[in-house]
Scaffold this motif. Sequence first.
Motif, PDB file in Angstrom:
ATOM      1  N   ALA A 254       0.837  -1.109  -0.220  1.00  0.00           N
ATOM      2  CA  ALA A 254       0.157   0.043  -0.075  1.00  0.00           C
ATOM      3  C   ALA A 254       1.042   1.315  -0.015  1.00  0.00           C
ATOM      4  CB  ALA A 254      -0.901  -0.140   1.170  1.00  0.00           C
ATOM      5  N   PRO A 255       0.611   2.092  -0.903  1.00  0.00           N
ATOM      6  CA  PRO A 255       1.574   3.495  -1.048  1.00  0.00           C
ATOM      7  C   PRO A 255       1.157   4.391   0.209  1.00  0.00           C
ATOM      8  CG  PRO A 255       0.610   2.762  -3.279  1.00  0.00           C
ATOM      9  CD  PRO A 255      -0.015   2.027  -2.180  1.00  0.00           C
ATOM     10  N   ILE A 256      -0.012   4.378   0.526  1.00  0.00           N
ATOM     11  CA  ILE A 256      -0.394   5.068   1.551  1.00  0.00           C
ATOM     12  C   ILE A 256      -1.283   4.290   2.622  1.00  0.00           C
ATOM     13  CG2 ILE A 256      -0.631   7.225   0.436  1.00  0.00           C
ATOM     14  CD1 ILE A 256      -3.452   7.199  -0.053  1.00  0.00           C
ATOM     15  N   THR A 257      -1.495   4.840   3.844  1.00  0.00           N
ATOM     16  CA  THR A 257      -2.112   4.028   4.974  1.00  0.00           C
ATOM     17  C   THR A 257      -3.646   4.830   5.037  1.00  0.00           C
ATOM     18  OG1 THR A 257      -0.087   3.948   6.254  1.00  0.00           O
ATOM     19  CG2 THR A 257      -2.333   3.675   7.211  1.00  0.00           C
ATOM     20  N   ILE A 258      -4.363   3.673   4.888  1.00  0.00           N
ATOM     21  CA  ILE A 258      -5.964   3.937   5.072  1.00  0.00           C
ATOM     22  C   ILE A 258      -6.677   3.137   6.182  1.00  0.00           C
ATOM     23  CG2 ILE A 258      -8.194   3.689   3.909  1.00  0.00           C
ATOM     24  CD1 ILE A 258      -6.464   5.640   2.368  1.00  0.00           C
ATOM     25  N   ALA A 259      -7.244   3.954   7.207  1.00  0.00           N
ATOM     26  CA  ALA A 259      -7.759   2.945   8.354  1.00  0.00           C
ATOM     27  C   ALA A 259      -8.897   2.316   7.872  1.00  0.00           C
ATOM     28  CB  ALA A 259      -7.984   4.265   9.562  1.00  0.00           C
ATOM     29  N   SER A 260      -8.863   1.176   8.764  1.00  0.00           N
ATOM     30  CA  SER A 260      -9.836  -0.037   8.610  1.00  0.00           C
ATOM     31  C   SER A 260     -10.241  -0.059   6.965  1.00  0.00           C
ATOM     32  CB  SER A 260     -11.201   0.744   8.873  1.00  0.00           C
ATOM     33  OG  SER A 260     -10.929   0.866  10.573  1.00  0.00           O
ATOM     34  N   THR A 262     -11.077  -1.407   3.489  1.00  0.00           N
ATOM     35  CA  THR A 262     -12.204  -2.510   2.893  1.00  0.00           C
ATOM     36  C   THR A 262     -11.471  -2.958   1.510  1.00  0.00           C
ATOM     37  OG1 THR A 262     -13.179  -1.084   1.319  1.00  0.00           O
ATOM     38  CG2 THR A 262     -14.073  -0.923   3.585  1.00  0.00           C
ATOM     39  N   SER A 263     -12.118  -3.889   1.011  1.00  0.00           N
ATOM     40  CA  SER A 263     -11.703  -4.865  -0.216  1.00  0.00           C
ATOM     41  C   SER A 263     -11.502  -3.613  -1.414  1.00  0.00           C
ATOM     42  CB  SER A 263     -12.577  -5.789  -0.538  1.00  0.00           C
ATOM     43  OG  SER A 263     -12.634  -6.989   0.389  1.00  0.00           O
ATOM     44  N   ILE A 264     -12.557  -2.825  -1.335  1.00  0.00           N
ATOM     45  CA  ILE A 264     -12.576  -1.592  -2.324  1.00  0.00           C
ATOM     46  C   ILE A 264     -11.506  -0.830  -2.202  1.00  0.00           C
ATOM     47  CG2 ILE A 264     -13.905   0.259  -3.013  1.00  0.00           C
ATOM     48  CD1 ILE A 264     -16.690  -1.247  -2.389  1.00  0.00           C
ATOM     49  N   ASP A 265     -11.042  -0.147  -0.903  1.00  0.00           N
ATOM     50  CA  ASP A 265      -9.666   0.541  -0.622  1.00  0.00           C
ATOM     51  C   ASP A 265      -8.710  -0.094  -0.946  1.00  0.00           C
ATOM     52  OD1 ASP A 265     -11.337   2.431   0.511  1.00  0.00           O
ATOM     53  OD2 ASP A 265     -11.219   1.434   2.573  1.00  0.00           O
ATOM     54  N   THR A 266      -8.436  -1.633  -0.747  1.00  0.00           N
ATOM     55  CA  THR A 266      -7.484  -2.331  -1.202  1.00  0.00           C
ATOM     56  C   THR A 266      -7.069  -2.366  -2.756  1.00  0.00           C
ATOM     57  OG1 THR A 266      -7.505  -3.692   0.576  1.00  0.00           O
ATOM     58  CG2 THR A 266      -6.172  -4.693  -1.124  1.00  0.00           C
ATOM     59  N   ILE A 267      -8.160  -2.392  -3.505  1.00  0.00           N
ATOM     60  CA  ILE A 267      -8.122  -2.441  -5.049  1.00  0.00           C
ATOM     61  C   ILE A 267      -7.605  -0.891  -5.457  1.00  0.00           C
ATOM     62  CG2 ILE A 267      -9.411  -2.423  -7.046  1.00  0.00           C
ATOM     63  CD1 ILE A 267      -8.561  -5.214  -6.007  1.00  0.00           C
ATOM     64  N   GLY A 268      -8.242  -0.046  -4.536  1.00  0.00           N
ATOM     65  CA  GLY A 268      -7.807   1.359  -5.036  1.00  0.00           C
ATOM     66  C   GLY A 268      -6.195   1.681  -4.730  1.00  0.00           C
ATOM     67  N   LEU A 269      -6.085   1.099  -3.569  1.00  0.00           N
ATOM     68  CA  LEU A 269      -4.432   1.357  -3.363  1.00  0.00           C
ATOM     69  C   LEU A 269      -3.381   0.647  -4.307  1.00  0.00           C
ATOM     70  CD1 LEU A 269      -4.679   1.070   0.504  1.00  0.00           C
ATOM     71  CD2 LEU A 269      -4.305   3.093  -0.868  1.00  0.00           C
ATOM     72  N   ALA A 270      -3.936  -0.694  -4.779  1.00  0.00           N
ATOM     73  CA  ALA A 270      -3.179  -1.268  -5.905  1.00  0.00           C
ATOM     74  C   ALA A 270      -3.224  -0.765  -7.291  1.00  0.00           C
ATOM     75  CB  ALA A 270      -3.940  -2.842  -6.131  1.00  0.00           C
ATOM     76  N   LEU A 271      -4.368   0.187  -7.500  1.00  0.00           N
ATOM     77  CA  LEU A 271      -4.128   0.810  -8.813  1.00  0.00           C
ATOM     78  C   LEU A 271      -3.515   2.080  -8.598  1.00  0.00           C
ATOM     79  CD1 LEU A 271      -8.177   1.081  -9.433  1.00  0.00           C
ATOM     80  CD2 LEU A 271      -6.358  -0.254 -10.809  1.00  0.00           C
ATOM     81  N   LEU A 272      -3.291   2.614  -7.309  1.00  0.00           N
ATOM     82  CA  LEU A 272      -2.333   3.796  -7.112  1.00  0.00           C
ATOM     83  C   LEU A 272      -0.893   3.198  -7.252  1.00  0.00           C
ATOM     84  CD1 LEU A 272      -1.650   6.595  -6.305  1.00  0.00           C
ATOM     85  CD2 LEU A 272      -1.798   5.793  -3.840  1.00  0.00           C
ATOM     86  N   GLN A 273      -0.613   2.187  -6.748  1.00  0.00           N
ATOM     87  CA  GLN A 273       0.845   1.273  -7.007  1.00  0.00           C
ATOM     88  C   GLN A 273       1.154   1.280  -8.390  1.00  0.00           C
ATOM     89  OE1 GLN A 273       1.450  -1.933  -4.221  1.00  0.00           O
ATOM     90  NE2 GLN A 273       3.232  -2.714  -5.807  1.00  0.00           N
TER      91      GLN A 273
END
Length: 394
Positions: A254-260, A262-273
């Motif tokens: 994860a390039p940045i930290t997101i509190a709690s 979700t699976s949607i957040d995880t995909i968003g962070l992978a897209l950012l990577q």
Amino acid sequence: MNYLGAPQIAFDHTERGGGGDINVKDLMSAFEKRDEKLISELATVQVKTAAVAEQLAQIEQRIAEGDGGSFQSRDTGATVGEQFINSENVKGLLETANRRGKADLQLKASLTSLTTDAAGSVGAGMARSRDNMVLLPQRRLTVRSLLPQIQITTGAVEVPVQKDRTNNAAMVAEGAAKPQSDIQLELKTFNARTIAHWMKASRQVLDDVPQLRGIVDNELLQGLGLKEEGQLLNGDGTGQNLFGMVPQATAYSAPITIASATSIDTIGLALLQNALAEYPADGIIMNPADWLYIRLLKDAGGNYIFGEPGQTVEPRLFGVPVIATPAMTVDKFLVGQFQTAATIYDRWDARVEIATENEDDFIKNMLTILAEQRLAFAVKRPLALTYGDFGRVA
């Protein structure tokens, strides 16, 4: 009693009346000749009926006694063996020097509606109402469509892959020497690999039910596609395996930290990577179970985030299409710019061949049906692929 207006026939009792009156003796003679003809025809029918009854009685007697004699032709009286050795096909084969080849003899058998395994039992082939065949479900193949495909004519492909770069670009004063940058290339060879399988089928089945040929072809080709999809994703590169995308992808971090998250957040962070690596993603691959998990997520008010169950929702996250396939392991995902990450090199298109060349097929009247394809696969830019874990499964 005479009824007015009713048709009447007047008979003249003379030998030959004038004016065209009917002669009674001639009329009686005509009736007698007709009766004689009918009696003669009835006698002929009785003779034929008696002959049929005699034949049926003989058949019943033979069935009761158990006829173990040689089958004889009703036309020639010869046994099957005699007909076989006297046939022109067999004579021609026996007269050849090496006696190699094939000869056959076609015999007519009495057809019955039985379904037993015996000559003439054609009950299984009689016309019946038939619904469509019930086949096993087929997976929709999707991974290949994400990747560029090139046809090749050799058994291997050499691809220059950039291994490193030196970027010395700088601001330069007038008249000053310009800095030099460099890239380091590595020549990689990707060998074509064969995917194949075969099955047996009786010649009679293929001849009697032509539509089965298409079903066999589709089943075989579908099997190739399933294996190919698994190899494109997960092949480990050992032996005859392709080297797939998952083993070579960049691990998710994860390039940045997101509190709690979700699976949607995880995909968003992978897209950012991917975007930070200069490879904005054009697809997301996950298991159908993971996509449904995301589809069922609700907000604080209990409402489905992606709309009510009755709505049609296109699988897409952050504008990037989601490809749901069982070939991806549950709880895992692969985000990538697939059009630049890897390439499929097709050496042989998928094909099906039918042969009866071995002795076992010949003596059993079987066919060997072979399906195969040959391809090479190159992952050129591992940084364009991000592989990770949703973290829901221990």
